[in-house]
Motif scaffolding. Structure first.
Motif, PDB file in Angstrom:
ATOM      1  N   CYS A   1     -35.409  -7.614 -28.661  1.00 60.79           N
ATOM      2  CA  CYS A   1     -34.631  -6.661 -29.454  1.00 60.79           C
ATOM      3  C   CYS A   1     -33.762  -5.747 -28.604  1.00 60.79           C
ATOM      4  CB  CYS A   1     -35.553  -5.805 -30.322  1.00 60.79           C
ATOM      5  SG  CYS A   1     -36.711  -4.787 -29.383  1.00 60.79           S
ATOM      6  N   HIS A   2     -33.969  -5.699 -27.278  1.00 64.53           N
ATOM      7  CA  HIS A   2     -33.161  -4.924 -26.335  1.00 64.53           C
ATOM      8  C   HIS A   2     -33.172  -3.433 -26.660  1.00 64.53           C
ATOM      9  CE1 HIS A   2     -31.572  -8.726 -24.824  1.00 64.53           C
ATOM     10  NE2 HIS A   2     -31.308  -9.072 -26.071  1.00 64.53           N
ATOM     11  N   ARG A   3     -34.262  -2.954 -27.244  1.00 63.00           N
ATOM     12  CA  ARG A   3     -34.299  -1.532 -27.598  1.00 63.00           C
ATOM     13  C   ARG A   3     -35.514  -0.844 -26.993  1.00 63.00           C
ATOM     14  NH1 ARG A   3     -33.746  -1.204 -33.957  1.00 63.00           N
ATOM     15  NH2 ARG A   3     -35.148  -2.964 -33.792  1.00 63.00           N
TER      16      ARG A   3
ATOM     17  N   TYR B   1     -25.204  -1.183 -33.601  1.00 59.10           N
ATOM     18  CA  TYR B   1     -25.431   0.255 -33.492  1.00 59.10           C
ATOM     19  C   TYR B   1     -26.872   0.558 -33.087  1.00 59.10           C
ATOM     20  CZ  TYR B   1     -26.435   4.973 -35.118  1.00 59.10           C
ATOM     21  OH  TYR B   1     -26.870   6.256 -35.214  1.00 59.10           O
ATOM     22  N   ASP B   2     -27.851  -0.187 -33.640  1.00 51.41           N
ATOM     23  CA  ASP B   2     -29.249   0.061 -33.316  1.00 51.41           C
ATOM     24  C   ASP B   2     -29.569  -0.304 -31.876  1.00 51.41           C
ATOM     25  OD1 ASP B   2     -29.652   0.901 -35.880  1.00 51.41           O
ATOM     26  OD2 ASP B   2     -30.211  -1.081 -36.609  1.00 51.41           O
ATOM     27  N   ALA B   3     -28.832  -1.234 -31.292  1.00 52.92           N
ATOM     28  CA  ALA B   3     -29.113  -1.663 -29.928  1.00 52.92           C
ATOM     29  C   ALA B   3     -28.521  -0.732 -28.885  1.00 52.92           C
ATOM     30  CB  ALA B   3     -28.578  -3.080 -29.708  1.00 52.92           C
ATOM     31  N   ARG B   4     -27.816   0.316 -29.277  1.00 53.76           N
ATOM     32  CA  ARG B   4     -27.193   1.197 -28.308  1.00 53.76           C
ATOM     33  C   ARG B   4     -28.177   2.262 -27.817  1.00 53.76           C
ATOM     34  NH1 ARG B   4     -22.221  -0.401 -28.109  1.00 53.76           N
ATOM     35  NH2 ARG B   4     -21.095  -1.131 -29.960  1.00 53.76           N
ATOM     36  N   HIS B   5     -27.742   2.973 -26.778  1.00 57.74           N
ATOM     37  CA  HIS B   5     -28.550   4.028 -26.191  1.00 57.74           C
ATOM     38  C   HIS B   5     -28.652   5.199 -27.171  1.00 57.74           C
ATOM     39  CE1 HIS B   5     -29.802   7.150 -23.291  1.00 57.74           C
ATOM     40  NE2 HIS B   5     -30.258   6.133 -22.587  1.00 57.74           N
ATOM     41  N   PRO B   6     -29.760   5.948 -27.148  1.00 55.38           N
ATOM     42  CA  PRO B   6     -29.868   7.095 -28.078  1.00 55.38           C
ATOM     43  C   PRO B   6     -28.751   8.119 -27.915  1.00 55.38           C
ATOM     44  CG  PRO B   6     -32.021   6.550 -27.173  1.00 55.38           C
ATOM     45  CD  PRO B   6     -31.035   5.666 -26.473  1.00 55.38           C
TER      46      PRO B   6
ATOM     47  N   LEU C   1     -15.536   6.290 -27.379  1.00 50.41           N
ATOM     48  CA  LEU C   1     -16.735   6.623 -26.614  1.00 50.41           C
ATOM     49  C   LEU C   1     -16.978   5.645 -25.474  1.00 50.41           C
ATOM     50  CD1 LEU C   1     -19.236   8.465 -26.389  1.00 50.41           C
ATOM     51  CD2 LEU C   1     -20.398   6.928 -27.984  1.00 50.41           C
ATOM     52  N   ARG C   2     -16.605   4.403 -25.631  1.00 49.35           N
ATOM     53  CA  ARG C   2     -16.877   3.408 -24.601  1.00 49.35           C
ATOM     54  C   ARG C   2     -16.090   3.663 -23.325  1.00 49.35           C
ATOM     55  NH1 ARG C   2     -12.802  -0.841 -25.358  1.00 49.35           N
ATOM     56  NH2 ARG C   2     -14.230  -2.361 -24.455  1.00 49.35           N
ATOM     57  N   TRP C   3     -15.038   4.474 -23.380  1.00 51.79           N
ATOM     58  CA  TRP C   3     -14.238   4.799 -22.198  1.00 51.79           C
ATOM     59  C   TRP C   3     -14.703   6.072 -21.508  1.00 51.79           C
ATOM     60  CZ3 TRP C   3     -10.906   1.666 -19.825  1.00 51.79           C
ATOM     61  CH2 TRP C   3     -10.375   0.592 -20.532  1.00 51.79           C
ATOM     62  N   ILE C   4     -15.570   6.854 -22.137  1.00 55.17           N
ATOM     63  CA  ILE C   4     -16.008   8.134 -21.565  1.00 55.17           C
ATOM     64  C   ILE C   4     -17.118   7.871 -20.550  1.00 55.17           C
ATOM     65  CG2 ILE C   4     -16.983  10.393 -22.110  1.00 55.17           C
ATOM     66  CD1 ILE C   4     -15.748  10.189 -24.847  1.00 55.17           C
TER      67      ILE C   4
ATOM     68  N   ASP D   1     -17.551   0.148 -21.523  1.00 54.17           N
ATOM     69  CA  ASP D   1     -18.661  -0.615 -22.081  1.00 54.17           C
ATOM     70  C   ASP D   1     -18.117  -1.719 -22.994  1.00 54.17           C
ATOM     71  OD1 ASP D   1     -20.203   1.152 -20.749  1.00 54.17           O
ATOM     72  OD2 ASP D   1     -20.798   2.327 -22.509  1.00 54.17           O
ATOM     73  N   ASP D   2     -18.842  -2.835 -23.008  1.00 57.20           N
ATOM     74  CA  ASP D   2     -18.438  -3.995 -23.822  1.00 57.20           C
ATOM     75  C   ASP D   2     -16.999  -4.414 -23.499  1.00 57.20           C
ATOM     76  OD1 ASP D   2     -20.908  -3.711 -24.942  1.00 57.20           O
ATOM     77  OD2 ASP D   2     -20.189  -2.717 -26.756  1.00 57.20           O
ATOM     78  N   GLU D   3     -16.734  -4.590 -22.219  1.00 51.43           N
ATOM     79  CA  GLU D   3     -15.384  -4.934 -21.786  1.00 51.43           C
ATOM     80  C   GLU D   3     -15.013  -6.336 -22.259  1.00 51.43           C
ATOM     81  OE1 GLU D   3     -12.788  -4.750 -17.631  1.00 51.43           O
ATOM     82  OE2 GLU D   3     -14.925  -5.253 -17.586  1.00 51.43           O
ATOM     83  N   THR D   4     -13.837  -6.468 -22.839  1.00 53.59           N
ATOM     84  CA  THR D   4     -13.353  -7.762 -23.304  1.00 53.59           C
ATOM     85  C   THR D   4     -12.659  -8.503 -22.164  1.00 53.59           C
ATOM     86  OG1 THR D   4     -11.276  -6.783 -24.043  1.00 53.59           O
ATOM     87  CG2 THR D   4     -13.090  -6.841 -25.635  1.00 53.59           C
ATOM     88  N   ALA D   5     -12.322  -9.768 -22.429  1.00 54.56           N
ATOM     89  CA  ALA D   5     -11.656 -10.573 -21.404  1.00 54.56           C
ATOM     90  C   ALA D   5     -10.257 -10.032 -21.108  1.00 54.56           C
ATOM     91  CB  ALA D   5     -11.576 -12.032 -21.860  1.00 54.56           C
TER      92      ALA D   5
END
Length: 646
Positions: free
Chosen positions: A22-24, A91-96, A111-114, A238-242
């Protein structure tokens, strides 16, 4: 040029010590149940207890051998279990911390760029901001707009906030823009910049700020997150695309080419200097000697700057409670106060403002759980939340609030308090005798029934007021940004040298306001790189004859002579910001004066209605004690028929 930060390597779930399914939740190492001699390499199986028991435990462990001859251990349960794992939302798999900021209204695309440290600061902003008292979430944007219109209508008239029709219409339009930009599905949050609101309404940003301040004073708006212009930007999101990865690699190659071109230009300029040219002539000769490729690389270096991440302010739409709901909430609070008589409840009430909500406990690594007996237990964030929800604790506190908290129980020291050590040493001679007669000889002889205290019993020297004020400021009053690299000894010496406490009779709150910049700065700067330098500069700008509390009080009084106060502050050498604040018209004072005027008018109307409805007194509210006696004294009527007006 800006030096690019090397991208971090991808971290697998095993390296994060999280569950591989579950990666959580934090995963636990499971022993591979396979037959062999132990010489074949095998991976480590990390699975949380929830997935382990849901899949079936050891029966669901599957071992396979890959092409390289490695033994791969995995957990594969039934089809229903695999469907549940596959249905885990992103969303559930993200950090708190990320989940907290997403719930606060920051989009994931921003948020992914901060950078991670900036996210931690944003979470602190969110957790420290408390919504207005006696208010609740708006049921819908339309209901909130109706409440705004009702407040505007109540304050319309001569001598009130909206005495002019253009202001009333402009305020309504600004609130309507906030309503249109709000989220209609979940939490009523709205995020839009003040420039966009001003462009849509056709006014200035100063008017938007005044309207937002009025909405906050009325309890209709709660600022969840302030607008920030400069946030640290990650080189690798985060979650960088190609496509983003290709762009990043191209940008890195361009930066490397620009660096080579800069080196070539420097070498060409040195050659020109050796040839007899100096200054601008050498620079022009070096620029002419560059190849077209190097010139293009230097021209494109400005486009390689990453810049900053900007956030617009996030507001929460709220509606004030009615008078009946406020009375009901106050009654419930009094009932809870009477029922809460345990030491833990008393401690939780004392630190009510510093308690951590249970919903935010997962963001913290460690917390102090307040037990019913008043003792503090250090637990992880998840365990502390479970202790409160199960009823074993009454509140949660952050560990950084206490340097040495009293009665702290560690997990490995939870033993019974009835265990006492036994003194097996031989008793001293004469200890079984009932009386005691002190000796008349020696230095410890009794004098007037008292003996001299031993060396260890002598009272310690009392701390000075400067030391106690410094400890209080650093422990519970100053902003955490100002406490970095600041010690109690250094701050106490600074307070003692300023003589503000000893000679000018300043209070500790005045020192806190001085360090925070009150009343010059309504908010602290976002980035204070040198906290000791900031505090030292604030003490240098202090005006001993004009403490911050006295200045605020005089500015809030309606009958304050602004001209005389301005001249007095100018003679004392006050900064320009303070002089501008005194000279400007204070909207808060005007608001208080308008409130007092409305309260006085309402009180007069109530007295007039009571006199008109009372059959006992005259039109002026006087009651004749004896109608037959003209000399009988007149008294004020209380309009109570049961007592006859007395």
């Amino acid at each position: 040029m800006t030096t690019a930060v090397a991208p971090g390597e991808a971290v697998s779930p095993v390296q994060r010590r999280t569950c591989s399914k579950c990666h959580r939740a934090p995963g636990r190492a499971r022993l591979p149940q396979s037959v062999g001699d132990g010489l074949m390499p095998v991976n480590e199986l990390l699975v949380c207890d929830r997935c382990w028991h849901a899949a079936g435990g050891e029966d669901a462990v599957v071992t396979t051998i890959d092409e390289d001859g490695h033994l791969t251990v995995d957990l594969e349960g039934t089809a229903e279990f695999e469907a549940l794992v596959a249905a885990v939302e992103e969303y559930d798999a993200r950090h708190p911390i990320d989940r907290c900021l997403i719930e606060a209204g920051i989009r994931w695309e921003t948020l992914r760029w901060i950078a991670i440290p900036a996210r931690c600061d944003l979470v602190r902003y969110v957790l420290e901001r408390v919504p207005p008292r006696y208010s609740r979430l708006a049921l819908s944007p339309d209901a909130w707009m109706e409440a705004v219109a009702a407040h505007i209508e109540q304050q319309t008239g001569p001598g009130q906030e909206f005495r002019y029709n253009p202001k009333r219409r402009r305020w309504w339009r600004i609130a309507n823009v906030l309503r249109c930009c709000s989220d209609c599905q979940g939490r009523p949050l709205t995020w839009v910049s003040q420039e966009e609101i001003a462009a849509a309404v056709g006014c200035s940003t100063r008017t938007v700020r005044r309207c937002v301040a009025w909405l906050q004073r009325e309890g209709l708006l709660h600022e969840v997150l302030p607008g920030l212009e400069k946030l640290a930007r990650q080189f690798v999101p985060d979650d960088e695309t190609a496509a983003e990865q290709a762009e990043r690699e191209a940008r890195a190659a361009a930066a490397e080419a620009a660096e080579d071109a800069a080196v070539a230009r420097a070498m060409a300029e040195l050659d020109a200097v050796r040839g007899g040219l100096f200054g601008d002539q050498a620079a022009e000769a070096a620029a002419d000697a560059l190849s077209p490729e190097h010139a293009a690389a230097l021209a494109a270096v400005e486009e390689l700057e990453q810049g900053w991440v900007q956030l617009v302010p996030v507001y929460e739409l709220r509606t004030p409670m009615s008078a009946a709901e406020r009375a009901e909430e106050a009654a419930i609070t009094r009932a809870h106060t009477k029922l809460s008589d345990s030491p833990g409840d008393a401690l939780a009430r004392h630190y009510m403002a510093e308690l951590v909500p249970v919903a935010n406990a997962g963001v913290y690594r460690e917390l102090f759980a307040i037990g019913h007996d008043g003792q503090l237990t250090r637990l992880t964030g998840t365990d502390a939340a479970n202790a409160v929800t199960s009823g074993n604790a009454v509140g949660l506190l952050r560990p950084d609030q206490f340097g040495h908290p009293p009665k702290v129980i560690l997990n490995d020291l939870l033993e019974s308090s009835s265990k006492q050590t036994v003194d097996n040493r031989p008793a001293s001679p004469g200890s079984d005798q009932k009386g005691f007669r002190p000796s008349q000889k020696g230095a410890d002889s009794a004098v007037n029934g008292r003996t001299r205290p031993s060396e260890g019993d002598r009272p310690k020297a009392q701390q000075s007021e400067a030391v106690r004020a410094a400890e209080w400021l650093l422990r519970s009053r100053l902003h955490p940004v100002l406490c970095e690299d600041v010690s109690v000894r250094w701050l106490a010496s600074l307070i003692r040298g300023s003589r503000l406490l000893s000679e000018w009779r300043w209070t500790w709150d005045d020192l806190a306001d001085l360090i925070h910049g009150v009343p010059e700065y309504p908010h602290l700067p976002y980035d204070i790189r040198n906290s000791p330098g900031w505090i030292k500069a604030r003490f240098k700008r202090a005006i001993p004859q004009l403490p911050p509390a006295a200045l605020r009080r005089r500015l809030a009084e309606p009958d304050t002579d602004r001209a005389l106060l301005l001249e007095h502050a100018r003679l004392l050498g006050a900064p320009d910001r303070v002089l501008t604040l005194i000279a400007s018209d204070d909207e808060t004072s005007q608001h208080h004066r308008d409130q007092a005027e409305r309260a006085q008018l309402a009180d007069g109307a109530a007295k007039r209605a009571a006199i008109d409805n009372c059959p006992l007194c005259d039109e002026y509210g006087w009651l004749t004690t004896d109608p037959t006696d003209p000399a009988a004294p007149d008294v004020r009527c209380n309009h109570d028929l049961s007592t006859g007006g007395w």
